[in-house]
Enzyme design. Sequence first.
Site, PDB file in Angstrom:
ATOM      1  N   LYS A 114       0.831  -1.216   0.000  1.00 57.55           N
ATOM      2  CA  LYS A 114       0.000   0.000   0.000  1.00 57.55           C
ATOM      3  C   LYS A 114       0.861   1.259   0.000  1.00 57.55           C
ATOM      4  O   LYS A 114       0.488   2.265  -0.590  1.00 57.55           O
ATOM      5  CB  LYS A 114      -0.968  -0.008   1.193  1.00 57.55           C
ATOM      6  CG  LYS A 114      -2.061  -1.051   1.021  1.00 57.55           C
ATOM      7  CD  LYS A 114      -3.366  -0.672   1.689  1.00 57.55           C
ATOM      8  CE  LYS A 114      -4.441  -1.682   1.304  1.00 57.55           C
ATOM      9  NZ  LYS A 114      -5.648  -1.605   2.108  1.00 57.55           N
ATOM     10  N   LYS A 196      -4.093 -11.383  -7.156  1.00 63.69           N
ATOM     11  CA  LYS A 196      -5.378 -11.724  -6.544  1.00 63.69           C
ATOM     12  C   LYS A 196      -6.526 -10.883  -7.120  1.00 63.69           C
ATOM     13  O   LYS A 196      -6.303  -9.747  -7.557  1.00 63.69           O
ATOM     14  CB  LYS A 196      -5.316 -11.595  -5.012  1.00 63.69           C
ATOM     15  CG  LYS A 196      -5.312 -10.194  -4.459  1.00 63.69           C
ATOM     16  CD  LYS A 196      -5.589 -10.209  -2.947  1.00 63.69           C
ATOM     17  CE  LYS A 196      -5.880  -8.785  -2.481  1.00 63.69           C
ATOM     18  NZ  LYS A 196      -6.384  -8.659  -1.148  1.00 63.69           N
ATOM     19  N   LYS A 199     -10.678  -5.281  -6.326  1.00 61.80           N
ATOM     20  CA  LYS A 199     -11.557  -4.250  -6.901  1.00 61.80           C
ATOM     21  C   LYS A 199     -10.779  -3.225  -7.732  1.00 61.80           C
ATOM     22  O   LYS A 199     -11.354  -2.515  -8.532  1.00 61.80           O
ATOM     23  CB  LYS A 199     -12.335  -3.549  -5.797  1.00 61.80           C
ATOM     24  CG  LYS A 199     -11.442  -2.924  -4.754  1.00 61.80           C
ATOM     25  CD  LYS A 199     -12.209  -2.601  -3.487  1.00 61.80           C
ATOM     26  CE  LYS A 199     -11.275  -2.256  -2.351  1.00 61.80           C
ATOM     27  NZ  LYS A 199     -10.970  -3.351  -1.475  1.00 61.80           N
TER      28      LYS A 199
HETATM   29  P1  ATP Z   1      -8.458  -5.090  -2.476  1.00 62.67           P
HETATM   30  O1  ATP Z   1      -9.459  -5.537  -3.500  1.00 62.67           O
HETATM   31  O2  ATP Z   1      -8.191  -3.627  -2.514  1.00 62.67           O
HETATM   32  O3  ATP Z   1      -7.205  -5.913  -2.471  1.00 62.67           O
HETATM   33  P2  ATP Z   1      -9.885  -6.605  -0.682  1.00 62.67           P
HETATM   34  O4  ATP Z   1     -11.079  -6.749  -1.496  1.00 62.67           O
HETATM   35  O5  ATP Z   1      -8.850  -7.675  -0.599  1.00 62.67           O
HETATM   36  O6  ATP Z   1      -9.132  -5.301  -1.060  1.00 62.67           O
HETATM   37  P3  ATP Z   1     -10.024  -6.805   2.075  1.00 62.67           P
HETATM   38  O7  ATP Z   1     -10.787  -6.029   3.082  1.00 62.67           O
HETATM   39  O8  ATP Z   1      -8.527  -6.720   2.112  1.00 62.67           O
HETATM   40  O9  ATP Z   1     -10.480  -6.329   0.736  1.00 62.67           O
HETATM   41  O10 ATP Z   1     -10.434  -8.356   2.163  1.00 62.67           O
HETATM   42  C1  ATP Z   1     -11.488  -8.818   2.939  1.00 62.67           C
HETATM   43  C2  ATP Z   1     -11.443 -10.328   3.085  1.00 62.67           C
HETATM   44  O11 ATP Z   1     -11.541 -10.957   1.815  1.00 62.67           O
HETATM   45  C3  ATP Z   1     -10.144 -10.835   3.701  1.00 62.67           C
HETATM   46  O12 ATP Z   1     -10.417 -11.917   4.550  1.00 62.67           O
HETATM   47  C4  ATP Z   1      -9.347 -11.274   2.524  1.00 62.67           C
HETATM   48  O13 ATP Z   1      -8.424 -12.265   2.875  1.00 62.67           O
HETATM   49  C5  ATP Z   1     -10.431 -11.804   1.603  1.00 62.67           C
HETATM   50  N1  ATP Z   1     -10.030 -11.656   0.200  1.00 62.67           N
HETATM   51  C6  ATP Z   1      -9.858 -10.502  -0.482  1.00 62.67           C
HETATM   52  N2  ATP Z   1      -9.512 -10.732  -1.756  1.00 62.67           N
HETATM   53  C7  ATP Z   1      -9.454 -12.090  -1.894  1.00 62.67           C
HETATM   54  C8  ATP Z   1      -9.174 -12.967  -2.979  1.00 62.67           C
HETATM   55  N3  ATP Z   1      -8.867 -12.493  -4.171  1.00 62.67           N
HETATM   56  N4  ATP Z   1      -9.243 -14.296  -2.753  1.00 62.67           N
HETATM   57  C9  ATP Z   1      -9.575 -14.792  -1.543  1.00 62.67           C
HETATM   58  N5  ATP Z   1      -9.856 -14.016  -0.475  1.00 62.67           N
HETATM   59  C10 ATP Z   1      -9.814 -12.688  -0.629  1.00 62.67           C
END
Ligand code: ATP
Length: 332
Positions: A114, A196, A199
């Site tokens: 970040k 991964k 968004k």
């Molecule tokens: P960003 O999209 O900006 O990376 P995010 O969508 O990962 O953010 P978080 O609040 O970091 O948002 O994630 C919330 C939950 O969803 C956490 O438990 C995280 O491990 C899970 N998660 C997020 N993205 C993934 C993914 N691609 N695959 C599996 N689990 C995910």
Amino acid sequence: MEEKKVMLSGIQPSGDLHLGNYLGAIKNWADRVDDFDCYYFMADQHTITVRQNPADLRRRTIQQLAAYIACGLDPEKNTLFIQSHVPAHAQLGWVLSCYTMFGELSRMTQFKDKAEKHKDNINAGLFTYPVLMAADILLYQPDFVPVGEDQKQHVEITRDIAKRFNSVYGEVFKIPEPFIPRAGARIYGLTTPDGKMSKSIPEGCVFLLDEPEVIARKFKKAVTDSDRERCVRYDRENKPGVANLMDIYSAVTGCSYEEIEREFDGKGYGVFKPAVGEAVIETLRPIREETLRLIKDKAYLESVYRQGAERASKRAYKTLNKVYKKVGFVAR
Ligand code: ATP
Ligand code: LTN
């Protein structure tokens, strides 16, 4: 009567929820409602480590609550709340920051990522974020923290902080375990199977509120591979796009990799990709419809988060009071 084990987790309302959040985290929460005492929250305080539009943050926090309920988290059986409604999070966060080392925070990969992305705003909150997350967790004395793979490091630092505190003051905190799903722990982007699903790359990201046609289109455009065999076979290293689609299909249908390989034997990607899209559409359809219905019922959602904050506070302040006593603060 034996007490139920406790689960706790949160998601930042910094964007709309997507399939990665659902399969990596929320689905795993909803599947275990009856066996655990569950606490799930909207981590609004974490979101301001990067700049947020205030009106959007408010809307997304409430929308996230509606989505939690629509994904199967019954507010009567789970404690659903907004992090900033329970001041004990910030209060314990301060105490724990005095038991967390600069060096260990410097090693956090999420901070490094970040800080790289937001070079103009590398604030102290971004750096100390894992301390607030440790407070979020330790306040509730959970046995398990269900998260996706990317959050494992944060649960590990939480365990280290808790052990350090306990070694000085006795058994104040329960040491929590991360709880990571077998299928869905890490969903990759449909257009970027090496990173991964996130968004920040919306074309490869399936949002829970995407319309069925949009989801179908995103899956049709999913990157597979250019090898000549073009068969559905699980090979994470050489066929990451196909492996990702198989993970998604497995997570939504419950089928094993072998069953999927058999189902699509000789059929090729032209059949496989839309089939995965269809399975995802059918999984998300009721969630989308219920979220949209609930968003309109502001009074109901308000009653849920109020009741949630009350229940969460009870448990959180029990721990905070113990901590304050242990470190030597005078009781009021
Ligand atoms: P960003 O999209 O900006 O990376 P995010 O969508 O990962 O953010 P978080 O609040 O970091 O948002 O994630 C919330 C939950 O969803 C956490 O438990 C995280 O491990 C899970 N998660 C997020 N993205 C993934 C993914 N691609 N695959 C599996 N689990 C995910
Ligand atoms: N850091 C997590 C969100 C989060 C969380 C928590 C998860 C904040 N506090 C406590 C589990 C337990 C994230 O960015 N996904």
